[in-house]
Design an enzyme around this catalytic site. Structure first.
Site, short mmCIF file in Angstrom:
data_model
loop_
_atom_site.label_atom_id
_atom_site.label_comp_id
_atom_site.label_asym_id
_atom_site.label_seq_id
_atom_site.Cartn_x
_atom_site.Cartn_y
_atom_site.Cartn_z
N HIS A 120 9.21 -18.83 -11.89
CA HIS A 120 8.70 -18.08 -12.99
C HIS A 120 9.18 -16.68 -13.37
O HIS A 120 9.28 -16.01 -12.29
CB HIS A 120 7.07 -18.15 -12.74
CG HIS A 120 6.25 -17.61 -13.93
ND1 HIS A 120 5.90 -16.32 -14.21
CD2 HIS A 120 5.99 -18.19 -15.10
CE1 HIS A 120 5.16 -16.17 -15.15
NE2 HIS A 120 5.23 -17.30 -16.01
N SER A 323 3.38 -34.80 -11.08
CA SER A 323 3.59 -33.86 -12.11
C SER A 323 3.18 -34.32 -13.34
O SER A 323 3.50 -35.33 -13.76
CB SER A 323 5.14 -33.28 -11.99
OG SER A 323 5.26 -32.39 -13.23
C1 LIG Z 1 2.04 -19.67 -15.50
C2 LIG Z 1 3.17 -19.51 -14.24
C3 LIG Z 1 2.98 -18.24 -13.46
C4 LIG Z 1 2.19 -17.13 -14.18
O1 LIG Z 1 0.97 -17.40 -14.24
P1 LIG Z 1 -0.10 -16.38 -15.15
O2 LIG Z 1 -1.46 -17.05 -14.82
O3 LIG Z 1 0.31 -16.75 -16.61
O4 LIG Z 1 0.10 -15.08 -14.83
C5 LIG Z 1 3.44 -18.32 -12.56
N1 LIG Z 1 4.28 -19.13 -11.83
C6 LIG Z 1 4.36 -20.44 -12.40
C7 LIG Z 1 4.87 -21.44 -11.69
C8 LIG Z 1 3.73 -20.82 -13.62
O5 LIG Z 1 3.58 -21.77 -14.37
#
Ligand SMILES: *Cc1c(COP(=O)(O)O)cnc(C)c1O
Length: 406
Positions: A120, A323
């Site tokens: 991410h 998934s």
């Molecule tokens: C959505 C997501 C995040 C970030 O999460 P938030 O709640 O938007 O801060 C981090 N890692 C992954 C794999 C995600 O899908």
């Protein structure tokens, strides 16, 4: 509160907008199937969970008791004794990831953080803020980290204290890095267990894997040091939030006593949302584990339906085991825009969260994708049966009736 007529009208207009788009979401993992009506009345209070829920606080309007129960639930779910863990309700997955990375950096101040290119986007910001040296590792075509490249980079860096940022469900492809294999490879490279840190980013899949029959390794029992989950994704919440769980001893290293609030400070923000722990608590209390399993099965079933329908039409769609993220070639900009799809390069995905009560929304999207990919075949099909795209295929109806649980 006094408000002008014009301003009231503006809110009314926004209300209509929200109603209209309440269940729009198919390209992002936010689940809109929640009902926190029993909590609405608490919006009149300035609840603040500043500090550690486990310690007494001077600020009486806190929801610490509920936060404690939320954290008990998650330590159970992630295979660590509650007494051996500490965590809290965050503002979302990103804060949970940052908390995990912070603990890792305090443990190994000079350590390098390794993350795959499918990680991410928040990780780039986190390592910058925390000034952690980092290395982007190649990804495999399926979205998992490239284990050979990971080990090659650790070796090239001669890194004795690697910090592994593992994905338990990547954002784009829903891939789960094999943390059992990573640990095996680290051991083979002569890096002892106490010499590395393993954080699990389980923003979406952290609320899926505990409820399937054959999960990929993801828990403390499987060797992680910390894990985060988003609350507004699989669980569903009107306010972004999340949880993070870590090992107690690692958290104690960063804890600071603060006179002003008469509490120990371990969290990233000072004042903390006191309403979201109530929401997490309500969501967890109002669905039994068996109901969560059914909910997850329902979503996995719709995801599988999407894969099968696209594949039957010659579209190269796929998903990982366990998934709800269905990966397929990027459709036209028109379709992507109409369905608010997240796309990356030539890849798009759809995500089947619990507000997809049946396959209708998924089918509408797939109909358009197929029509675009094979206009001739689509027209022929429609000439045979002009009502085709309006009908729910029999197997779908049967499928949906098996899962009419939510
Ligand atoms: C959505 C997501 C995040 C970030 O999460 P938030 O709640 O938007 O801060 C981090 N890692 C992954 C794999 C995600 O899908």
């Amino acid at each position: 509160m006094t408000m002008s007529t014009a301003d009231k009208a503006r809110l009314d207009e926004f209300w209509q907008h929200c109603l209209k788009h309440q269940f729009f979401n198919i390209g992002y993992p936010e689940n809109a199937d929640f009902d926190y009506a029993p909590l609405h009345r608490f919006l009149r209070f300035s609840i603040n969970n500043c500090g550690d829920w486990a310690a007494p606080s001077n600020y009486v309007l806190n929801s610490f008791d509920f936060e404690r129960e939320v954290m008990t639930y998650f330590s159970d779910l992630f295979g660590i004794r509650h007494e051996d863990s500490w965590g809290y309700v965050t503002n979302g997955g990103t804060e949970g990831n940052m908390f995990g990375c912070y603990l890792a950096r305090e443990l190994f101040p000079g350590g390098t953080l390794y993350y795959s290119k499918d990680t991410h986007y928040s990780v780039a910001k986190i390592v910058k803020l925390l000034r952690i040296r980092c290395r982007a590792v190649d990804s495999l075509a399926n979205g998992e980290i490239d284990y050979d490249d990971l080990m090659a980079k650790i070796a090239a860096d001669q890194e004795r204290h690697p910090i592994i940022f593992a994905n338990i469900g990547t954002t784009l492809r829903g891939a789960v890095d094999d943390i059992a294999l990573i640990q095996q490879r680290l051991a083979q490279a002569g890096i002892a267990r106490e010499d590395y840190y393993l954080h699990a980013d389980a923003a979406l899949s952290g609320m899926i894997l505990p409820f399937v029959d054959r999960p990929q390794p993801f828990s403390f029992a499987d060797g992680i040091d910390s894990i985060c989950v988003s609350g507004h994704k699989m669980i569903g919440s009107p306010i972004p939030c999340g949880i993070v769980v870590a090992k107690r001893e690692a958290v104690e290293r960063i804890s600071v006593e603060v006179d002003y609030i008469s509490a120990s400070d371990k969290t990233i923000s000072g004042s903390r949302n006191g309403h979201t722990p109530l929401m997490m608590w309500a969501a967890l209390r109002s669905h039994s584990p068996a109901q969560w399993r059914r909910r997850v099965q329902h979503c996995l079933g719709i995801a599988q339906h999407a894969v099968e329908r696209m594949r039957a039409a010659g579209i190269d769609a796929w998903r990982h085991d366990n998934s709800i993220t269905v990966v397929f070639p990027c459709p036209s900009a028109r379709i992507a825009k109409k369905y608010c799809l997240a796309t990356s390069g030539d890849t798009a995905h759809l995500i089947t969260t619990p507000h997809h009560q049946d396959t209708r929304q998924v089918d509408a999207l797939i109909d358009e994708i197929i029509a675009e990919a094979q206009p001739a075949a689509w027209r022929a099909l429609r000439q045979d049966n002009p009502a085709h795209d309006l009908q729910v295929p029999t197997q779908v109806r049967e499928f949906a009736s098996r899962f009419d649980v939510i």
